[in-house]
Each structure stands twice: as structure tokens, then as C-alpha cells.
Write a protein that holds these residues in place. Structure first.
Motif, PDB file in Angstrom:
ATOM      1  N   GLU A  12      -2.841 -11.725   9.533  1.00 39.20           N
ATOM      2  CA  GLU A  12      -1.757 -11.716   8.548  1.00 39.20           C
ATOM      3  C   GLU A  12      -2.255 -12.291   7.235  1.00 39.20           C
ATOM      4  OE1 GLU A  12       1.257 -10.518   9.218  1.00 39.20           O
ATOM      5  OE2 GLU A  12       0.621 -10.069  11.270  1.00 39.20           O
ATOM      6  N   ILE A  13      -1.674 -11.810   6.167  1.00 37.68           N
ATOM      7  CA  ILE A  13      -2.008 -12.393   4.863  1.00 37.68           C
ATOM      8  C   ILE A  13      -1.272 -13.716   4.715  1.00 37.68           C
ATOM      9  CG2 ILE A  13      -1.613 -12.134   2.370  1.00 37.68           C
ATOM     10  CD1 ILE A  13      -2.432  -9.255   2.654  1.00 37.68           C
ATOM     11  N   ASN A  14      -2.016 -14.738   4.349  1.00 34.41           N
ATOM     12  CA  ASN A  14      -1.390 -16.017   4.030  1.00 34.41           C
ATOM     13  C   ASN A  14      -1.029 -15.950   2.543  1.00 34.41           C
ATOM     14  OD1 ASN A  14      -0.891 -18.625   3.153  1.00 34.41           O
ATOM     15  ND2 ASN A  14      -2.331 -19.542   4.595  1.00 34.41           N
ATOM     16  N   PHE A  15       0.229 -15.602   2.272  1.00 33.36           N
ATOM     17  CA  PHE A  15       0.604 -15.354   0.878  1.00 33.36           C
ATOM     18  C   PHE A  15       0.598 -16.620   0.032  1.00 33.36           C
ATOM     19  CE2 PHE A  15       1.978 -11.209   2.398  1.00 33.36           C
ATOM     20  CZ  PHE A  15       1.522 -10.416   1.360  1.00 33.36           C
ATOM     21  N   ARG A  16       0.943 -17.742   0.646  1.00 37.68           N
ATOM     22  CA  ARG A  16       0.935 -18.983  -0.142  1.00 37.68           C
ATOM     23  C   ARG A  16      -0.493 -19.228  -0.662  1.00 37.68           C
ATOM     24  NH1 ARG A  16       4.656 -22.836  -0.990  1.00 37.68           N
ATOM     25  NH2 ARG A  16       6.106 -21.751   0.387  1.00 37.68           N
ATOM     26  N   GLY A  44       7.900  -4.486  -4.286  1.00 41.64           N
ATOM     27  CA  GLY A  44       8.113  -3.909  -2.968  1.00 41.64           C
ATOM     28  C   GLY A  44       6.850  -3.288  -2.409  1.00 41.64           C
ATOM     29  N   GLY A  45       6.992  -2.481  -1.329  1.00 45.42           N
ATOM     30  CA  GLY A  45       8.241  -2.146  -0.702  1.00 45.42           C
ATOM     31  C   GLY A  45       8.776  -3.188   0.252  1.00 45.42           C
ATOM     32  N   GLY A  46       9.625  -2.701   1.132  1.00 49.10           N
ATOM     33  CA  GLY A  46      10.360  -3.580   2.014  1.00 49.10           C
ATOM     34  C   GLY A  46       9.492  -4.442   2.912  1.00 49.10           C
ATOM     35  N   GLU A  47       8.389  -3.890   3.371  1.00 46.79           N
ATOM     36  CA  GLU A  47       7.534  -4.663   4.285  1.00 46.79           C
ATOM     37  C   GLU A  47       6.907  -5.847   3.561  1.00 46.79           C
ATOM     38  OE1 GLU A  47       4.788  -2.326   6.609  1.00 46.79           O
ATOM     39  OE2 GLU A  47       3.674  -4.120   7.177  1.00 46.79           O
ATOM     40  N   ALA A  54       0.814  -1.214   0.000  1.00 45.57           N
ATOM     41  CA  ALA A  54       0.000   0.000   0.000  1.00 45.57           C
ATOM     42  C   ALA A  54       0.858   1.279   0.000  1.00 45.57           C
ATOM     43  CB  ALA A  54      -0.932  -0.014   1.206  1.00 45.57           C
ATOM     44  N   ARG A  55       1.920   1.310   0.820  1.00 40.62           N
ATOM     45  CA  ARG A  55       2.714   2.550   0.918  1.00 40.62           C
ATOM     46  C   ARG A  55       3.450   2.839  -0.389  1.00 40.62           C
ATOM     47  NH1 ARG A  55       0.276   1.831   5.034  1.00 40.62           N
ATOM     48  NH2 ARG A  55      -1.249   2.684   3.619  1.00 40.62           N
ATOM     49  N   THR A  56       3.921   1.798  -1.046  1.00 41.10           N
ATOM     50  CA  THR A  56       4.620   2.014  -2.313  1.00 41.10           C
ATOM     51  C   THR A  56       3.666   2.577  -3.365  1.00 41.10           C
ATOM     52  OG1 THR A  56       6.263   0.322  -1.870  1.00 41.10           O
ATOM     53  CG2 THR A  56       5.883   0.829  -4.181  1.00 41.10           C
ATOM     54  N   SER A 101      -4.710  -3.761   6.414  1.00 40.98           N
ATOM     55  CA  SER A 101      -5.745  -3.076   7.214  1.00 40.98           C
ATOM     56  C   SER A 101      -6.673  -2.267   6.309  1.00 40.98           C
ATOM     57  CB  SER A 101      -5.089  -2.156   8.250  1.00 40.98           C
ATOM     58  OG  SER A 101      -4.511  -1.041   7.594  1.00 40.98           O
ATOM     59  N   GLY A 102      -6.486  -2.402   5.014  1.00 42.89           N
ATOM     60  CA  GLY A 102      -7.330  -1.667   4.067  1.00 42.89           C
ATOM     61  C   GLY A 102      -7.060  -0.181   4.071  1.00 42.89           C
ATOM     62  N   SER A 103      -5.835   0.218   4.493  1.00 46.82           N
ATOM     63  CA  SER A 103      -5.538   1.647   4.654  1.00 46.82           C
ATOM     64  C   SER A 103      -5.141   2.344   3.345  1.00 46.82           C
ATOM     65  CB  SER A 103      -4.392   1.830   5.667  1.00 46.82           C
ATOM     66  OG  SER A 103      -3.175   1.471   5.056  1.00 46.82           O
ATOM     67  N   ILE A 104      -5.062   1.584   2.267  1.00 52.24           N
ATOM     68  CA  ILE A 104      -4.640   2.200   0.994  1.00 52.24           C
ATOM     69  C   ILE A 104      -5.509   3.423   0.678  1.00 52.24           C
ATOM     70  CG2 ILE A 104      -6.001   0.424  -0.267  1.00 52.24           C
ATOM     71  CD1 ILE A 104      -2.903   2.043  -1.745  1.00 52.24           C
ATOM     72  N   ASP A 164       9.514  -8.556   2.764  1.00 53.78           N
ATOM     73  CA  ASP A 164       9.851  -9.365   3.939  1.00 53.78           C
ATOM     74  C   ASP A 164       8.854 -10.504   4.128  1.00 53.78           C
ATOM     75  OD1 ASP A 164      10.913  -9.897   6.771  1.00 53.78           O
ATOM     76  OD2 ASP A 164       8.857  -9.277   7.175  1.00 53.78           O
ATOM     77  N   ALA A 165       7.579 -10.194   3.964  1.00 57.30           N
ATOM     78  CA  ALA A 165       6.552 -11.234   4.161  1.00 57.30           C
ATOM     79  C   ALA A 165       6.731 -12.353   3.132  1.00 57.30           C
ATOM     80  CB  ALA A 165       5.161 -10.614   4.044  1.00 57.30           C
ATOM     81  N   LEU A 166       7.076 -11.968   1.900  1.00 57.22           N
ATOM     82  CA  LEU A 166       7.254 -12.987   0.855  1.00 57.22           C
ATOM     83  C   LEU A 166       8.511 -13.814   1.100  1.00 57.22           C
ATOM     84  CD1 LEU A 166       6.241 -10.969  -2.331  1.00 57.22           C
ATOM     85  CD2 LEU A 166       4.860 -12.568  -1.027  1.00 57.22           C
TER      86      LEU A 166
END
Ligand code: NAP
Length: 219
Positions: A127-131, A150-153, A42-44, A80-83, A156-158
Motif C-alpha cells: 500500500e502507498i503510505n500517503f502521509r 480523484g478518482g474514487g479509489e 491511474a484510471r482517471t 502496481s505501475g499499471s498506468i 478513499d485512501a486519502l
């Protein structure tokens, strides 16, 4: 990801977030032209005001030649849907926009996002279950190859989920410094060397003042 020599992907105040050369930007579009979907945190999406487009007709032709859809699918991660609903990406309707979120997003935010995006997918409680999210993206939206920018956050999760096959890293000979300037992998990270994600250097190419590297997960 474009990274400075001191490992940063933006300045500490986030004011500088785009610092690669024109060649690096072209490289990004070339990579998008190999992927069914492009994904960002979202931040990116907000800071870069990127619409996650193809980069123009030349790259759309490349996509078609490679057997892909003319336009890439666009995926935004926002637990959190903050986009920001006024982000540039929502103003351009050339390809579907998917928002991956969690039960942390309020009903009000979800309602708004459902008006803006083509699909809003709940991918977990906190948390998002990315798999599971990637399996769903493949089944529902035919995503076989996904480019995360990205970004970094999000990265990291991936990494922690063991879902990154290749890293395309452009090293730019600049120093940003700053304790809070983000790196390619932020968030929680790994605390033991034995847990760290291992990659092998696949290629290093120097073009003018930058190093274009590809790191791959050992097969
Ligand atoms: N140099 C480069 O190549 C490059 C590339 C990309 C970005 N950047 C820079 O990096 C900075 C942004 O990086 P960042 O790490 O702060 O932000 P980010 O990863 O782009 O976005 C963080 C937000 O995305 C959502 N998110 C990310 N991972 C999530 C997860 N595992 N589960 C649920 N939601 C998740 C969350 O949204 P919610 O708050 O809605 O939960 C979180 O607040 C910017 O300055 C950008 O310009 C640089």
C-alpha cells in the motif's frame, strides 16, 4: 469532484466521466491555480486523457500572482505501475510528472515508467503510505498544497489516512444510477460511524443549475 444528485462521479460503464458545466471546468482550473501539485489515480488519468495542465495562460498568470510556479507539478498514483504508458499526460512535457507506486510494480513496469516520468517513487510494500508520500513531496518537490482530482479509489485512501482538509464538490442535477457506478470515495471505506471522516459545510453557492460546495475538516 463533480457528482450527480445520486452521488456518482461517472456512469457504471465509465463512458461518461465529464458532465459538469463550463463553469465547473473553470472552477477546476481555478483550484489548480492554488496548488503546487495536482494528483490523480491511474484510471482517471487514462479514462479522462487529462494532461493535468493549468488550463491556459489566464490561470498561469493567476499562479504566478499567487506566488506559485507557472505550471503545477503532476502526480500519478499507480500502486502496481499499471498506468498506460501511452496516456496523453506522458506526451506533454510542460512540468514534472511524478509517479507514486509500491513494490507491487514489476521491474519491467518500473523501467518503462522511469523513462516516461521525471521521478518514480516507491511509497510502500503493498500500500502507498500517503502521509510519508506527502512529506516526501513537500521536502523534495516543494509541494505545500496538493489538489487531488480523484478518482474514487484514490480519494478513499486519502480519506482513510485522514489527509483531506477540504472537499470541493460540485453537485450536478443528474441521476446516473448503476450499482457499480463510482462515487467520490470507493475502495475500502470505513465500517463504523465513529471512524467516518467528518466534515463541515464551509460554503454552498448556486450557479445556474449546479451547486458549488466546499466541505472542510473541523479545525
Ligand atoms: N466526476 C469527477 O469529478 C471525476 C473525477 C475523477 C475521476 N472520475 C471518474 O472516476 C473513475 C475512476 O475512478 P477509480 O476509483 O476507478 O480510479 P482511480 O482512483 O482514478 O484510479 C485507480 C487506480 O489508481 C491507483 N490507485 C488509486 N488509489 C491507490 C492507492 N491507495 N494505492 C495504490 N494505487 C492506487 C491504482 O493503480 P494500479 O492499478 O496501477 O495499482 C488503481 O487501480 C473514472 O471513470 C473517472 O472518469 C470522475
Amino acid at each position: 469532484m463533480a457528482m450527480t444528485a445520486d452521488g456518482k462521479i461517472a456512469t457504471a460503464n465509465r463512458a461518461v466521466h465529464s458532465f459538469g458545466s463550463a463553469r465547473d471546468l473553470e472552477h477546476l482550473y481555478e483550484l489548480r491555480a492554488t496548488a503546487d501539485a495536482v494528483m490523480c489515480g491511474a484510471r482517471t488519468v487514462e479514462i479522462s486523457q487529462s494532461i493535468l495542465g493549468t488550463g491556459g495562460e489566464k490561470f498561469r498568470k493567476l499562479r504566478l500572482k499567487g506566488g506559485l510556479a507557472e505550471y503545477n507539478l503532476r502526480v500519478i498514483v499507480s500502486g502496481s505501475g499499471s498506468i498506460d504508458p501511452s496516456a496523453e499526460i506522458f506526451k506533454k512535457r510542460f512540468s514534472p510528472i511524478i509517479v507514486l507506486t509500491t513494490e507491487r510494480a514489476s521491474a519491467k513496469k518500473l523501467k518503462l515508467l522511469r523513462e516516461l516520468a521525471d521521478e518514480v517513487k516507491n511509497c510502500g510494500e503493498k500500500e502507498i503510505n500517503f502521509r510519508a508520500a506527502l512529506i516526501w513531496l513537500r521536502a523534495k518537490w516543494n509541494v505545500n498544497r496538493l489538489l487531488c482530482e480523484g478518482g474514487g479509489e484514490l480519494n478513499d485512501a486519502l480519506f482513510r489516512a485522514g489527509l483531506v482538509d477540504d472537499i470541493h464538490l460540485t453537485i450536478c442535477p443528474k441521476i446516473f444510477g448503476g450499482r457499480t457506478a463510482p462515487t467520490i470515495s470507493e475502495g475500502i471505506g470505513f465500517s463504523k460511524l465513529t471512524d467516518a471522516e467528518d466534515f463541515q459545510i464551509q460554503s454552498i453557492r448556486r450557479f445556474r443549475g449546479e451547486l458549488f460546495t466546499v466541505l472542510s475538516r473541523p479545525k
